[in-house]
Scaffold this motif. Structure first.
Motif, PDB file in Angstrom:
ATOM      1  N   TYR B 240     -35.610  27.884  41.526  1.00 48.19           N
ATOM      2  CA  TYR B 240     -34.562  28.199  40.738  1.00 48.19           C
ATOM      3  C   TYR B 240     -33.278  27.215  40.506  1.00 48.19           C
ATOM      4  O   TYR B 240     -33.268  26.653  39.458  1.00 48.19           O
ATOM      5  CB  TYR B 240     -34.496  29.578  40.049  1.00 48.19           C
ATOM      6  CG  TYR B 240     -33.328  29.989  41.326  1.00 48.19           C
ATOM      7  CD1 TYR B 240     -33.387  30.404  42.383  1.00 48.19           C
ATOM      8  CD2 TYR B 240     -31.701  29.466  40.893  1.00 48.19           C
ATOM      9  CE1 TYR B 240     -32.234  30.661  43.556  1.00 48.19           C
ATOM     10  CE2 TYR B 240     -30.793  30.260  41.470  1.00 48.19           C
ATOM     11  CZ  TYR B 240     -31.061  31.189  42.577  1.00 48.19           C
ATOM     12  OH  TYR B 240     -30.014  31.102  43.752  1.00 48.19           O
ATOM     13  N   GLU B 241     -33.809  26.123  42.079  1.00 45.24           N
ATOM     14  CA  GLU B 241     -32.972  25.315  41.292  1.00 45.24           C
ATOM     15  C   GLU B 241     -31.426  24.889  41.513  1.00 45.24           C
ATOM     16  O   GLU B 241     -31.212  24.867  42.356  1.00 45.24           O
ATOM     17  CB  GLU B 241     -33.830  23.617  40.832  1.00 45.24           C
ATOM     18  CG  GLU B 241     -35.122  23.943  40.294  1.00 45.24           C
ATOM     19  CD  GLU B 241     -35.802  23.649  41.887  1.00 45.24           C
ATOM     20  OE1 GLU B 241     -35.553  23.409  43.178  1.00 45.24           O
ATOM     21  OE2 GLU B 241     -37.322  23.802  41.452  1.00 45.24           O
ATOM     22  N   PHE B 242     -31.296  25.392  40.656  1.00 48.46           N
ATOM     23  CA  PHE B 242     -29.761  25.524  40.346  1.00 48.46           C
ATOM     24  C   PHE B 242     -29.094  26.184  40.027  1.00 48.46           C
ATOM     25  O   PHE B 242     -30.102  27.803  38.617  1.00 48.46           O
ATOM     26  CB  PHE B 242     -29.674  24.583  39.355  1.00 48.46           C
ATOM     27  CG  PHE B 242     -29.667  23.026  39.934  1.00 48.46           C
ATOM     28  CD1 PHE B 242     -29.256  22.798  40.668  1.00 48.46           C
ATOM     29  CD2 PHE B 242     -30.309  23.097  38.864  1.00 48.46           C
ATOM     30  CE1 PHE B 242     -29.833  21.379  41.034  1.00 48.46           C
ATOM     31  CE2 PHE B 242     -31.172  21.278  39.206  1.00 48.46           C
ATOM     32  CZ  PHE B 242     -30.275  20.470  40.315  1.00 48.46           C
ATOM     33  N   HIS B 243     -28.525  27.530  40.371  1.00 46.70           N
ATOM     34  CA  HIS B 243     -27.542  29.014  40.530  1.00 46.70           C
ATOM     35  C   HIS B 243     -26.518  28.487  38.647  1.00 46.70           C
ATOM     36  O   HIS B 243     -26.470  29.853  37.886  1.00 46.70           O
ATOM     37  CB  HIS B 243     -26.632  29.486  41.306  1.00 46.70           C
ATOM     38  CG  HIS B 243     -26.511  30.866  41.445  1.00 46.70           C
ATOM     39  ND1 HIS B 243     -27.596  31.971  41.888  1.00 46.70           N
ATOM     40  CD2 HIS B 243     -25.484  31.541  41.213  1.00 46.70           C
ATOM     41  CE1 HIS B 243     -27.250  32.459  42.150  1.00 46.70           C
ATOM     42  NE2 HIS B 243     -25.677  33.112  41.744  1.00 46.70           N
ATOM     43  N   ILE B 285     -31.407  23.706  45.050  1.00 44.00           N
ATOM     44  CA  ILE B 285     -30.746  22.164  45.111  1.00 44.00           C
ATOM     45  C   ILE B 285     -29.753  21.767  45.265  1.00 44.00           C
ATOM     46  O   ILE B 285     -28.873  22.294  44.271  1.00 44.00           O
ATOM     47  CB  ILE B 285     -31.763  21.566  44.518  1.00 44.00           C
ATOM     48  CG1 ILE B 285     -33.096  20.910  44.056  1.00 44.00           C
ATOM     49  CG2 ILE B 285     -31.124  19.784  43.825  1.00 44.00           C
ATOM     50  CD1 ILE B 285     -33.623  20.236  43.102  1.00 44.00           C
ATOM     51  N   ALA B 286     -29.125  20.899  46.568  1.00 44.97           N
ATOM     52  CA  ALA B 286     -27.063  21.570  46.865  1.00 44.97           C
ATOM     53  C   ALA B 286     -27.309  20.402  46.621  1.00 44.97           C
ATOM     54  O   ALA B 286     -28.067  19.197  47.154  1.00 44.97           O
ATOM     55  CB  ALA B 286     -27.158  21.727  47.875  1.00 44.97           C
ATOM     56  N   GLY B 287     -26.315  19.523  46.042  1.00 45.58           N
ATOM     57  CA  GLY B 287     -25.736  18.375  45.944  1.00 45.58           C
ATOM     58  C   GLY B 287     -25.850  18.011  44.815  1.00 45.58           C
ATOM     59  O   GLY B 287     -25.382  16.537  44.036  1.00 45.58           O
ATOM     60  N   VAL B 288     -26.054  18.631  43.579  1.00 50.19           N
ATOM     61  CA  VAL B 288     -25.924  18.923  41.842  1.00 50.19           C
ATOM     62  C   VAL B 288     -23.969  19.060  41.593  1.00 50.19           C
ATOM     63  O   VAL B 288     -23.635  18.795  40.719  1.00 50.19           O
ATOM     64  CB  VAL B 288     -27.241  18.480  41.310  1.00 50.19           C
ATOM     65  CG1 VAL B 288     -27.033  18.089  40.073  1.00 50.19           C
ATOM     66  CG2 VAL B 288     -27.912  17.151  41.960  1.00 50.19           C
ATOM     67  N   PHE B 313     -30.418  17.287  47.223  1.00 50.21           N
ATOM     68  CA  PHE B 313     -30.670  16.717  46.290  1.00 50.21           C
ATOM     69  C   PHE B 313     -31.465  15.197  46.684  1.00 50.21           C
ATOM     70  O   PHE B 313     -30.491  13.948  47.694  1.00 50.21           O
ATOM     71  CB  PHE B 313     -29.893  16.093  45.228  1.00 50.21           C
ATOM     72  CG  PHE B 313     -29.885  15.116  43.982  1.00 50.21           C
ATOM     73  CD1 PHE B 313     -30.764  15.533  43.310  1.00 50.21           C
ATOM     74  CD2 PHE B 313     -28.937  14.541  43.948  1.00 50.21           C
ATOM     75  CE1 PHE B 313     -31.420  14.292  42.632  1.00 50.21           C
ATOM     76  CE2 PHE B 313     -29.495  13.535  43.313  1.00 50.21           C
ATOM     77  CZ  PHE B 313     -30.208  13.653  42.545  1.00 50.21           C
ATOM     78  N   ARG B 314     -32.141  13.919  46.374  1.00 46.52           N
ATOM     79  CA  ARG B 314     -32.434  12.951  46.667  1.00 46.52           C
ATOM     80  C   ARG B 314     -33.349  12.047  45.489  1.00 46.52           C
ATOM     81  O   ARG B 314     -34.257  13.010  44.705  1.00 46.52           O
ATOM     82  CB  ARG B 314     -33.572  13.836  47.652  1.00 46.52           C
ATOM     83  CG  ARG B 314     -34.382  11.934  47.895  1.00 46.52           C
ATOM     84  CD  ARG B 314     -35.143  12.548  49.731  1.00 46.52           C
ATOM     85  NE  ARG B 314     -35.335  12.926  49.886  1.00 46.52           N
ATOM     86  CZ  ARG B 314     -36.564  12.818  51.278  1.00 46.52           C
ATOM     87  NH1 ARG B 314     -37.382  11.545  51.001  1.00 46.52           N
ATOM     88  NH2 ARG B 314     -36.086  13.776  52.235  1.00 46.52           N
ATOM     89  N   PRO B 315     -32.261  11.576  45.472  1.00 43.72           N
ATOM     90  CA  PRO B 315     -32.004  10.661  43.672  1.00 43.72           C
ATOM     91  C   PRO B 315     -33.946  10.187  43.473  1.00 43.72           C
ATOM     92  O   PRO B 315     -34.055   8.865  43.935  1.00 43.72           O
ATOM     93  CB  PRO B 315     -31.640  10.012  43.971  1.00 43.72           C
ATOM     94  CG  PRO B 315     -30.840   9.318  44.908  1.00 43.72           C
ATOM     95  CD  PRO B 315     -31.428  10.766  46.076  1.00 43.72           C
TER      96      PRO B 315
END
Lengths: 142, 442
Positions: B240-243, B285-288, B313-315
């Motif tokens: 779900y990537e983002f809380h 994903i952490a860092g966004v 997070f990897r761009p």
């Protein structure tokens, strides 16, 4: 501007590509017209261009490959593939940014301009060509 | 930051800063080839960092532009590979896992095995279906960080055949000691994700004998998870990537439009309750999004008894977020230590499954190296050792081919008519199953 056009292999590649894929003739003319630097890729297979305008002080890694779709429902159609080569010498990976299908009547000047500009920006997401397909279900030949 | 990093700290810093490759490195002979699959996170170089508690497997970013600015340089010395921090003049010994012989093999249908699946750490990752439907919308509804839609047809075969998958997994088990096969797919449209996976899971269980994990978009038809377990699924993961709901909506437009964040939570809560601690993962994903949202996600996931899978997070090249900055080491170290502590507080069994090292994330098992080794730390370590002993027999049975009861071609008798995500029926079904009980987000 095409940087390495004077070389013997480049001349032969261009001649062969113009015969096999006449649609690239206006693309090459636009490359000459624009001031942005491009070069022909020697081992590209078919016709492949590399962009050289630096991006944020780094080397531009953008490439355009003109090819004929080999499989699937689009088989036989002409297309241009936007990708970057891996930075690792041994990698077989191609880092795709998508394809644009070339209309059977040939690309419009606006389309060509968009393709080359996209490459010159190092494939900036904000400069994507309008007709770019990021997902496609056919193989891009090596 | 301390001058010399431990193995997990180095892993985190390499995820954040990437690495350059010195010409002394002869990776063509020594390494696994690179393949950008699975949303692009596997675009880097597989590396093993020896640590005092365990060896850490990771996939170091090397293709992305930010890696060109990294202080880290991979070099080859007469004694093997090392990563040099050129800024601090510190060398770290590392190992490069070799390419397994089966990568060069073909299935009986002639498909190159490396186009069927690849090792990501020590497990086999297989992207089953033909890309992700989100990518076929105009404009694309693909997740903004993702490059999945860019891979199929370029670097992978587009349709994975069941026999190809079974043959590749069998070779990977025999030659690389693979114990876990992770089956992944993008959005398959409507509610078909689990249906597509069912035959593969059963095939792997009955013909290979491996632990299986399934990662697809969530189904509102919660009974399908029971069916997949009957077909042989050992583990589910939910990306779900983002809380933070705003980040979820903006950066995951397809998931927002067709599924909604609540559908993820319903499936996560249902399966976590059904399957027990550590059998289900919530992936973020952490860092966004803001750091506090990431910490809230960790509390939510571990509070359910689920396993937190946290990607730094990897761009990745080709994604909408290609030019978004990579996160900082200090933030990511904080997140990973918090993750370990949340697992400890919630008694999540970490590192107990045999030979599963995940290279795309900092796992809670890796993060054991981050906290102070005090009494709490030692107590949790003792519990984990005991848990490993307890489950040894079960894993050993699972690693032998065996018949599973589920029929992948037919839904079980008496199940309700499938409903669509975000429908009133979906909400009613979830309530009936006792989920929707956890308020989350803002």
């Amino acid at each position: 501007m095409l940087q390495n056009v004077q070389e013997q292999w480049a001349q032969e590649t261009l001649q062969r590509a113009r015969t096999e894929m006449p649609d690239i003739t206006p693309v090459l003319a636009e490359v000459e017209r624009t001031g942005d630097p491009f070069s022909l890729v020697e081992d590209g297979g078919g016709l492949e261009l590399a962009a050289h305008k630096p991006v944020e002080n780094r080397q531009n890694r953008a490439r355009l490959k003109f090819f004929t779709v080999p499989d699937g429902s689009m088989r036989g159609r002409k297309a241009v593939f936007f990708y970057k080569r891996s930075q690792v010498p041994f990698s077989r990976d191609r880092l795709s940014y998508g394809v644009c299908m070339i209309p059977s009547t040939g690309p419009s000047p606006r389309e060509i301009e968009e393709w080359l500009f996209f490459a010159s920006t190092g494939f900036d997401p904000a400069a994507r060509p309008e007709s770019l397909r990021q997902a496609f279900a056919f193989t891009v030949p090596d | 930051m301390a001058d010399i990093l431990n193995a997990c700290e180095l892993e985190i810093d390499l995820f954040c800063r990437g690495m350059r490759i010195d010409p002394s490195s002869t990776l063509q002979q020594d390494a696994r080839f690179l393949s950008r699959t699975r949303a692009g996170l596997g675009s880097g170089l597989e590396l093993v960092i020896p640590g005092d508690l365990k060896d850490i497997w990771m996939n170091v970013p090397i293709e992305e532009d930010f890696a060109q600015d990294s202080p880290y340089l991979l070099m080859k010395s007469p004694d093997g590979y090392l990563v040099r921090d050129e800024k601090k003049q510190i060398d770290y010994n590392v190992q490069i896992p070799p390419e397994p012989p089966w990568y060069a093999g073909q299935t009986s249908q002639g498909t190159p095995m490396h186009k069927v699946g690849i090792l990501q750490g020590t497990y086999l990752g297989i992207y089953i279906s033909n890309s992700c439907s989100f990518w076929y919308h105009s404009p694309s509804l693909g997740c903004r960080f993702c490059t999945t839609g860019l891979n199929v047809g370029v670097n992978e075969v587009s349709n994975k055949d069941l026999s190809d998958v079974v043959e590749t997994a069998r070779r990977a088990k025999e030659e690389s000691g693979v114990t876990f096969v992770h089956l992944n797919s993008g959005f398959a449209g409507r509610d078909r994700g689990l249906d597509i996976m069912a035959p593969y899971v059963k095939g792997l269980k009955e013909q290979v004998g491996v632990l299986t994990g399934v990662q697809v978009t969530p189904s509102p038809n919660l009974w399908k998870y029971d069916w997949l377990v009957d077909c042989g699924t050992d583990h589910f993961s939910f990306c779900y990537e983002f809380h933070n709901p705003r980040f979820f909506a903006e950066l995951l437009p397809g998931k927002e439009k067709f599924l909604g964040q609540r559908t993820f939570f319903n499936a996560l809560e249902y399966t976590a309750k059904k399957m027990g601690p550590g059998r289900v993962s919530g992936e973020i994903i952490a860092g966004v999004e803001p750091l506090e949202d990431t910490l809230r996600a960790i509390d939510y996931i571990t509070g359910l008894g689920a396993f937190p899978t946290i990607c730094i997070f990897r761009p990745t090249l080709g994604s909408e977020m290609e030019r978004h900055p990579s996160p900082t080491y200090s933030d990511m170290r904080l997140v990973m230590e918090y993750m370990w502590d949340a697992c400890r507080r919630n008694n999540i069994p970490i590192g107990v499954a045999p030979n599963i090292e995940v290279s795309l994330i900092v796992s809670p098992d890796d993060a054991r190296m981050l906290p102070k080794r005090d009494f709490k730390w030692r107590m949790y370590e003792a519990k984990l050792k005991a848990a490993s002993r307890l489950v040894k027999g079960r894993f050993s049975r699972e690693l032998k081919p065996h018949t599973v009861a589920g029929d992948p071609n037919r839904y079980p008798e008496g199940v309700p008519e499938p409903v669509m995500p975000m429908s009133e029926e979906a909400t009613r079904l979830a309530r009936q199953e006792g989920v929707l009980g956890h308020p989350v987000g803002h």
